[in-house]
Motif scaffolding. Structure first.
Motif, PDB file in Angstrom:
ATOM      1  N   LEU A   1     -12.208  -0.133  -1.720  1.00  0.00           N
ATOM      2  CA  LEU A   1     -10.760  -0.298  -1.628  1.00  0.00           C
ATOM      3  C   LEU A   1     -10.056   1.051  -1.747  1.00  0.00           C
ATOM      4  O   LEU A   1      -9.075   1.315  -1.046  1.00  0.00           O
ATOM      5  CB  LEU A   1     -10.273  -1.238  -2.736  1.00  0.00           C
ATOM      6  N   ALA A   2     -10.578   1.913  -2.627  1.00  0.00           N
ATOM      7  CA  ALA A   2      -9.974   3.236  -2.777  1.00  0.00           C
ATOM      8  C   ALA A   2     -10.110   4.028  -1.485  1.00  0.00           C
ATOM      9  O   ALA A   2      -9.162   4.697  -1.047  1.00  0.00           O
ATOM     10  CB  ALA A   2     -10.639   3.976  -3.927  1.00  0.00           C
ATOM     11  N   VAL A   3     -11.274   3.931  -0.851  1.00  0.00           N
ATOM     12  CA  VAL A   3     -11.485   4.633   0.411  1.00  0.00           C
ATOM     13  C   VAL A   3     -10.486   4.151   1.456  1.00  0.00           C
ATOM     14  O   VAL A   3      -9.825   4.932   2.142  1.00  0.00           O
ATOM     15  CB  VAL A   3     -12.937   4.418   0.900  1.00  0.00           C
ATOM     16  N   ARG A   4     -10.351   2.811   1.539  1.00  0.00           N
ATOM     17  CA  ARG A   4      -9.424   2.260   2.530  1.00  0.00           C
ATOM     18  C   ARG A   4      -7.988   2.657   2.224  1.00  0.00           C
ATOM     19  O   ARG A   4      -7.187   2.890   3.118  1.00  0.00           O
ATOM     20  CB  ARG A   4      -9.529   0.740   2.583  1.00  0.00           C
ATOM     21  N   LEU A   5      -7.659   2.727   0.933  1.00  0.00           N
ATOM     22  CA  LEU A   5      -6.288   3.057   0.553  1.00  0.00           C
ATOM     23  C   LEU A   5      -5.946   4.485   0.967  1.00  0.00           C
ATOM     24  O   LEU A   5      -4.866   4.764   1.486  1.00  0.00           O
ATOM     25  CB  LEU A   5      -6.157   2.895  -0.972  1.00  0.00           C
ATOM     26  N   GLU A   6      -6.906   5.399   0.746  1.00  0.00           N
ATOM     27  CA  GLU A   6      -6.693   6.785   1.165  1.00  0.00           C
ATOM     28  C   GLU A   6      -6.441   6.858   2.675  1.00  0.00           C
ATOM     29  O   GLU A   6      -5.657   7.665   3.153  1.00  0.00           O
ATOM     30  CB  GLU A   6      -7.910   7.628   0.792  1.00  0.00           C
ATOM     31  N   LEU A   7      -7.090   5.971   3.416  1.00  0.00           N
ATOM     32  CA  LEU A   7      -6.995   6.032   4.874  1.00  0.00           C
ATOM     33  C   LEU A   7      -5.804   5.252   5.409  1.00  0.00           C
ATOM     34  O   LEU A   7      -5.642   5.128   6.619  1.00  0.00           O
ATOM     35  CB  LEU A   7      -8.282   5.496   5.502  1.00  0.00           C
ATOM     36  N   LEU A   8      -4.977   4.714   4.505  1.00  0.00           N
ATOM     37  CA  LEU A   8      -3.821   3.955   4.968  1.00  0.00           C
ATOM     38  C   LEU A   8      -2.904   4.820   5.817  1.00  0.00           C
ATOM     39  O   LEU A   8      -2.299   4.369   6.773  1.00  0.00           O
ATOM     40  CB  LEU A   8      -3.068   3.388   3.757  1.00  0.00           C
ATOM     41  N   GLU A   9      -2.802   6.089   5.446  1.00  0.00           N
ATOM     42  CA  GLU A   9      -1.979   7.003   6.232  1.00  0.00           C
ATOM     43  C   GLU A   9      -2.774   8.242   6.587  1.00  0.00           C
ATOM     44  O   GLU A   9      -3.617   8.675   5.799  1.00  0.00           O
ATOM     45  CB  GLU A   9      -0.745   7.429   5.421  1.00  0.00           C
ATOM     46  N   PRO A  10      -2.509   8.824   7.752  1.00  0.00           N
ATOM     47  CA  PRO A  10      -3.179  10.087   8.075  1.00  0.00           C
ATOM     48  C   PRO A  10      -2.646  11.181   7.162  1.00  0.00           C
ATOM     49  O   PRO A  10      -1.478  11.175   6.801  1.00  0.00           O
ATOM     50  CB  PRO A  10      -2.772  10.344   9.530  1.00  0.00           C
ATOM     51  N   THR A  11      -3.476  12.103   6.778  1.00  0.00           N
ATOM     52  CA  THR A  11      -3.004  13.195   5.943  1.00  0.00           C
ATOM     53  C   THR A  11      -2.374  14.256   6.835  1.00  0.00           C
ATOM     54  O   THR A  11      -2.998  14.726   7.775  1.00  0.00           O
ATOM     55  CB  THR A  11      -4.173  13.812   5.177  1.00  0.00           C
ATOM     56  N   ARG A  12      -1.110  14.598   6.544  1.00  0.00           N
ATOM     57  CA  ARG A  12      -0.458  15.642   7.344  1.00  0.00           C
ATOM     58  C   ARG A  12      -0.099  16.796   6.422  1.00  0.00           C
ATOM     59  O   ARG A  12       0.344  16.601   5.303  1.00  0.00           O
ATOM     60  CB  ARG A  12       0.825  15.117   7.983  1.00  0.00           C
ATOM     61  N   THR A  13      -0.304  17.973   6.912  1.00  0.00           N
ATOM     62  CA  THR A  13       0.124  19.151   6.175  1.00  0.00           C
ATOM     63  C   THR A  13       1.293  19.765   6.925  1.00  0.00           C
ATOM     64  O   THR A  13       1.149  20.179   8.071  1.00  0.00           O
ATOM     65  CB  THR A  13      -1.018  20.168   6.064  1.00  0.00           C
ATOM     66  N   VAL A  14       2.476  19.759   6.289  1.00  0.00           N
ATOM     67  CA  VAL A  14       3.679  20.271   6.958  1.00  0.00           C
ATOM     68  C   VAL A  14       4.116  21.534   6.227  1.00  0.00           C
ATOM     69  O   VAL A  14       4.312  21.523   5.018  1.00  0.00           O
ATOM     70  CB  VAL A  14       4.812  19.237   6.923  1.00  0.00           C
ATOM     71  N   GLN A  15       4.263  22.603   6.988  1.00  0.00           N
ATOM     72  CA  GLN A  15       4.702  23.851   6.368  1.00  0.00           C
ATOM     73  C   GLN A  15       6.068  24.240   6.925  1.00  0.00           C
ATOM     74  O   GLN A  15       6.294  24.171   8.121  1.00  0.00           O
ATOM     75  CB  GLN A  15       3.684  24.954   6.636  1.00  0.00           C
ATOM     76  N   THR A  16       6.957  24.612   6.031  1.00  0.00           N
ATOM     77  CA  THR A  16       8.307  24.991   6.463  1.00  0.00           C
ATOM     78  C   THR A  16       8.651  26.361   5.887  1.00  0.00           C
ATOM     79  O   THR A  16       8.412  26.623   4.721  1.00  0.00           O
ATOM     80  CB  THR A  16       9.353  23.995   5.926  1.00  0.00           C
ATOM     81  N   MET A  17       9.217  27.194   6.738  1.00  0.00           N
ATOM     82  CA  MET A  17       9.691  28.507   6.251  1.00  0.00           C
ATOM     83  C   MET A  17      11.054  28.304   5.621  1.00  0.00           C
ATOM     84  O   MET A  17      11.983  27.804   6.268  1.00  0.00           O
ATOM     85  CB  MET A  17       9.790  29.488   7.430  1.00  0.00           C
ATOM     86  N   LEU A  18      11.190  28.660   4.363  1.00  0.00           N
ATOM     87  CA  LEU A  18      12.479  28.499   3.679  1.00  0.00           C
ATOM     88  C   LEU A  18      13.350  29.731   3.928  1.00  0.00           C
ATOM     89  O   LEU A  18      12.885  30.752   4.433  1.00  0.00           O
ATOM     90  CB  LEU A  18      12.265  28.284   2.183  1.00  0.00           C
ATOM     91  N   ALA A  19      14.643  29.595   3.531  1.00  0.00           N
ATOM     92  CA  ALA A  19      15.604  30.662   3.790  1.00  0.00           C
ATOM     93  C   ALA A  19      15.206  31.949   3.089  1.00  0.00           C
ATOM     94  O   ALA A  19      15.403  33.050   3.616  1.00  0.00           O
ATOM     95  CB  ALA A  19      16.993  30.221   3.326  1.00  0.00           C
TER      96      ALA A  19
END
Lengths: 263, 599, 230
Positions: free
Chosen positions: B65-83
């Motif tokens: 169940l833990a494995v399935r829960l982790e896979l509920l959403e794709p892991t995205r890495t979002v990087q943003t340049m701040l001011a």
């Protein structure tokens, strides 16, 4: 079923006889190869040894273990076991004997004898040095310790090592001046007792064909499969190997040059 | 060995004390506990196995169940340049985060450890021992008309060895867990985990569990050979016994190889002997050969017991002789034999071409005996008096799921197709359809059929069927989408994936919750049945094998109040049982003429 | 007849008879012959697992000898076949004494039974002593050790650490079986002294004997494979 004592003794005699036969066959094979200067393929050695062992096993199982008079199912168990073993061994040999095509990919990660970078009880083997090469470095240090620092007597295997190492260094086109101190020291004493006797005995026993350079790695596996007539049965002096695909990829022989480099 | 002495008294003189159910507690609680802990009664050992295995199933299920829960959403890495010029990193869809480290790699390692734990527990601690050690232990002697298995003390020893093995597995998880995958492939298993203990503990666990497995198999083979009741020839045995016999043969012949494999693996880890290390002249693929030489036959240790239960379920709930008894019996042995020559199909991308081609060809042989079984079961259904009780629903569920699992196996056995599907979710779906859709489904079905016999209580039929539908639909919802994403290229064993796969993964995770609900319904149904279920008659389904016709529900301590003599086959419904008058009725076999059962 | 617990020998109510005469089989078997057959079948199945355990080492040997013949040839030349031969003879003799022990038990020769068990134990000890003093100790001193512990400089093939891994692994696992067997002989001796074995009941002697023979058979194969390669 009570097996009579006489029968047990007879079987013991037969087993002893076959034990001597297997030793004799191995000796004879070596003698023939030496006498007539021919190369007996390795499968002969294996086939003879295994057939004799199988015959002995049959006697032990049939009489000592009483399978002859036992429930046939027990024999059946052993038959299935041997079948299982044959499948296990056979298929793996088929696979590993037919892997030319992937060897080139694998070979670039290979430093002959291991790539080091591990820590063991005796010290650590640095990355890029094989365990086998490290053994020689340690032996050199050990000989140095005994011969120069402690002024002691080298054990037999180190005597042979030093003598072979000198030949390896010469083969690598080093002059005597470039030798490590322990070898220079060894050259001074090697004609004295007890070293002279050890070296004489070693060259007598080991003489035939084993060049001191340790370059038998040249004869390493050919990965061309079970049908290769040369499989295993290489001549002792290692010449005349038909270069297979895998062979071409092999790194230079570990023996000669590196020993010098590390010193 | 008091119990054995007692047995003598019980069978010679007629003593009322010994007609008590084997579940009857002793006078005090401690006496009861000690009685169970030192028992050599196969029924008690079977039940102890059942409880431990179900507990492990819960642990393995939680990991899943833990494995399935982790896979509920794709892991995205979002990087943003701040001011102010700094970079802000946001990781979305990551369930497992390791404290103090917002590091994807760390939490991915945790994911690796959890799916490894799931695989190890489910394979070594649940499915391999599940049916043989629990239902097999309980019912093989009963079906054969024997008082116990051949080596009762070895039987108890095997349970304790199982406990020690599971202790090491849990200890390994508690000190940090391993991330090698359940297959222990080198170099993962030799190079990772600097401190050695976690991997070594896990290897040790599998090594020890092997002994437990060997002892169980050895015991059953000798029991089948030596303890059949008078009148029971080889072809009068219930097909459950034939399946278990094939299983036991594999256990005895294949398990020692995993013993030496794991021993060499430990040597490799601790002493670097080099056998699996290409840098020292060894070969990591050699490890795969060693491993699969055991682990492929063990796949049949997992499925054969499921097939064994199926034959009983179908015969009893169709009230009909199994079609082609001998074909089904021999197909069990054929599967056991073929099991040893097909292991290379796990290594199509690793081994040489020659061996791959040979193994691919041999693999198709497995389809023959498996198909023989499935077609015979379907032929048995034809014109049978089918009663759609919970166990029968499970039998039908098995036919459906195992057919999908088996046929997709043919895709994977085809060398060229496998090169595309290797290590994708297609493989994951395939073996879950066989292992879970086959073995676990049959196990739960068998548990329902034999529950009244084991505990003397009926379960609630309505909730049993609710549970079945939740499990069946939940299972398909979980694993069918995995076939599709596998074909589309979703690799197995990854914590993250591209957005295109999101819908399949989400369906799969919802299905896993439904499965959980189904198993919980069964669990509460069973608990309620133990606490307040109606008392079960000795033969609630009108079965004809000895455990139904000659033993009480639950059986007495010595199984039978008399020495059973076999007078009819296990499936002779046409000859011995009056015909059904209305659907869902289970007429009992006609009483035998007096004196037919000699004392 | 009064029932006697299967494994509490000597406490039965029948006076003046040794335990092996009053042995009663376990209740779930039909008769003593069935029990004996079942025990023997169990032992044979166990022996099958032993053979398959060693099969892993034989595959190790076969594959590595195929891949690195020169390492095996040179490695083998560093073993002294004379000690191997001597140990083979020792084990064959012990196999004979075990077979003779079974014969003694079957024919009720209590003295011969005990003598043979002791002889086998002594031969097993001799095997281990020879192994440790003349084989393991010198090799350990010169660094002929498996894998990463290898520190023997006079190798001729860099794959020799593999050979020593096989040598120590195979002979070590075999030696551990010998040690287990010797423990079993101590147990047999204690039981034989109490008179547990006789013509009517000798299952344990037979079982341990079978185990010892399979240990011997493994050595019959290991000896030429390790010592007689050229």
């Amino acid at each position: 079923m009570i097996v009579p004592r006489r029968l047990l003794l007879t079987v013991l005699g037969i087993l002893m006889f076959f034990t001597l036969v297997t030793v004799g066959a191995a000796q004879l094979e070596q003698a023939i190869a030496h006498q007539f200067d021919i190369v007996i393929p390795q499968w002969v050695n294996v086939a003879v040894a295994l057939s004799i062992a199988a015959v002995k096993t049959l006697f032990v199982m049939a009489i000592f273990m009483q399978l002859r008079w036992d429930n046939p199912f027990n024999s059946l168990i052993m038959v299935f076991t041997v079948f299982t073993l044959c499948f296990f061994l056979g298929f793996i040999m088929i696979d590993l004997g037919n892997r030319d095509s992937i060897y080139p990919y694998k070979s670039k990660y290979i430093v002959e004898g291991g790539s080091g970078n591990i820590t063991v009880a005796g010290g650590s083997v640095p990355a890029g040095t094989s365990i086998a090469m490290q053994a020689r470095i340690w032996a050199m240090e050990k000989a140095d310790n005994i011969l120069i620092k402690e002024k002691g007597t080298l054990p037999k295997y180190l005597v042979i090592f030093c003598s072979q190492e000198i030949e390896r260094q010469l083969a690598a086109k080093k002059t005597e001046a470039e030798f490590p101190p322990v070898l220079k020291e060894f050259m001074k004493v090697r004609n004295q007792a007890p070293y002279a006797e050890i070296l004489a005995a070693a060259s007598h026993g080991h003489g035939k064909g084993h060049s001191a350079g340790g370059n038998t790695a040249n004869r390493s596996r050919s990965r061309t499969g079970l049908t290769d007539p040369e499989l295993g049965g290489k001549p002792a002096d290692g010449h005349g190997h038909s270069g297979s695909a895998g062979q071409a990829e092999k790194p230079a022989t570990a023996g000669e040059p590196k020993a010098g480099e590390h010193k | 060995m008091a119990s054995i002495t007692d047995t003598k008294v019980g069978s010679h003189g007629h003593d009322h004390h010994h007609d008590e159910s084997f579940l009857t507690p002793k006078s005090t609680m401690w006496a009861t506990i000690i009685d169970w802990a030192t028992t050599v009664d196969h029924k008690k050992i079977g039940l102890m196995y059942l409880v431990t295995i179900l507990f492990m199933f819960l642990l393995g299920g939680l990991a899943a169940l833990a494995v399935r829960l982790e896979l509920l959403e794709p892991t995205r890495t979002v990087q943003t340049m701040l001011a102010d010029g700094s970079v802000k990193t946001v990781i979305e869809g990551q369930l497992f985060t390791v404290a103090g480290a917002a590091n994807v790699a760390d939490s991915n390692n945790l994911y690796n450890k959890i799916f490894t734990l799931h695989g190890l527990i489910m394979v070594f601690l649940v499915i391999v021992p599940s049916v043989p050690a629990s239902l097999g232990n309980f019912f093989i002697p009963l079906m054969l008309g024997a008082k116990d298995v051949a080596f009762p003390r070895l039987n108890l020893a095997s349970w304790y060895i199982y406990l020690i093995g599971s202790f090491f597995a849990i200890a390994s998880a508690l000190v940090g867990g391993v991330d090698t995958g359940w297959t222990f492939y080198t170099p993962y298993s030799t190079m990772t985990d600097e401190g050695h203990w976690k991997v070594v503990f896990m290897i040790l666990s599998a090594f020890i569990l092997g002994f437990s497995s060997i002892l169980t198999g050895l015991n059953f083979i000798v029991t089948v050979h030596k303890l059949r009741a008078p009148g029971m020839g080889w072809f009068d045995m219930p097909l459950f016994i034939w399946g278990m016999y094939g299983t036991s043969l594999i256990q005895v012949l294949a398990t020692p190889v995993i013993g030496i494999t794991l021993l060499l693996l430990v040597f490799e880890r601790l002493f670097h002997i080099g056998i699996f290390d290409p840098r020292m002249g060894g070969d990591p693929v050699l490890f795969q050969h060693f491993f699969w030489f055991y682990s492929h036959p063990v796949v049949y240790v997992m499925i054969l017991p499921g097939m064994a239960i199926m034959s009983e379920l179908i015969a009893v709930f169709c009230r009909k002789k199994v079609f082609g008894y001998r074909a089904v019996a021999f197909s069990s042995l054929a599967i056991a034999a073929i099991a040893f020559v097909v292991w290379g199909h796990h290594m199509f991308t690793a081994q040489g071409e020659v061996a791959s081609a040979i193994f691919s060809a041999l693999t198709f042989l497995v389809a023959l005996p498996s198909a023989v079984k499935v077609f015979n079961w379907i032929a048995t259904l034809y014109k049978g008096s089918i009663s759609l009780k919970t166990p029968m629903w499970y039998a039908l569920g098995f036919l459906f799921l195992f057919s999908i699992g088996g046929l997709t196996g043919l895709f994977l056995g085809t060398l060229s197709v496998d090169l595309h599907l290797h290590d994708t979710y297609f493989v994951v779906a395939h073996f879950h359809y066989v292992m879970m859709g086959g073995t676990i489904i049959a196990f739960v079905g068998g548990l329902h059929m034999w529950w009244p016999k084991m505990f003397g209580k009926m379960y609630n039929e309505f909730w049993g069927q609710i549970g079945f539908w939740l499990v069946f639909l939940g299972f398909n919802l979980t694993f069918f989408p995995q076939f599709i994403m596998g074909v589309h290229g979703m690799p197995r064993r990854y914590a993250s994936y591209v957005d295109e796969f999101t819908i399949y993964h989400q369906l799969s995770t919802y299905g896993s919750w439904m499965l959980l609900a189904g198993f919980l319904v069964h669990l509460f149904n069973f608990i309620y049945s133990l606490a307040a279920g109606p008392k079960a008659p000795p033969n609630p389904w009108g079965g004809l094998s000895l455990e139904w016709t000659d033993a009480d529900s639950p059986p007495t301590t010595h199984n039978f109040s008399h020495d059973p003599i076999v007078t009819h086959g296990p499936y002779d419904f046409d000859d011995v049982v009056p015909p059904q008058t209305k659907p869902g009725e289970f007429p009992l076999p006609a009483p035998l003429p007096a004196g037919a059962r000699a004392h | 007849m009064a029932s006697i617990p299967a494994d509490k020998h000597g406490t039965g109510s029948v006076e003046n008879l040794p335990p092996h005469e009053t042995y009663r089989h376990a209740e779930h078997f039909r008769n003593a012959a069935d029990e004996f057959d079942a025990a023997k079948m169990g032992v044979w199945l166990f022996l099958a697992t032993e053979v398959l355990l060693f099969s892993g080492l034989f595959v190790f040997y076969g594959v590595m000898r195929m891949l690195h013949p020169e390492a095996f040839i040179h490695g083998s030349s560093l073993l002294d076949w004379r000690w191997g031969l001597f140990n083979t003879i020792v084990l064959l003799l012990s196999s004979f004494t075990v077979a003779d022990a079974v014969r003694c038990a079957q024919s009720g020769d209590q003295k011969g039974l005990k003598r043979n068990i002791v002889l086998t134990f002594i031969l097993g000890t001799a095997f281990l002593l020879i192994k440790f003093i003349f084989e393991y100790a010198p090799k350990y001193a010169e660094g002929k050790l498996p894998g990463a512990f290898f520190s023997y400089p006079n190798w001729e093939s860099p794959y020799e650490p593999l050979w020593w891994g096989l040598y120590w692994g195979a002979t070590g696992i075999h030696a551990s079986h010998v040690v287990v067997g010797m423990g079993l002989f101590i147990w047999l001796y204690i039981r034989a002294k109490k008179g547990h074995f006789g013509p009517k009941h000798y299952t344990a002697v037979e079982g341990v004997g079978l185990y010892w023979h399979i240990v011997d058979i493994v050595w019959i194969f290991l000896f030429p494979m390790l010592y007689l390669i050229h």
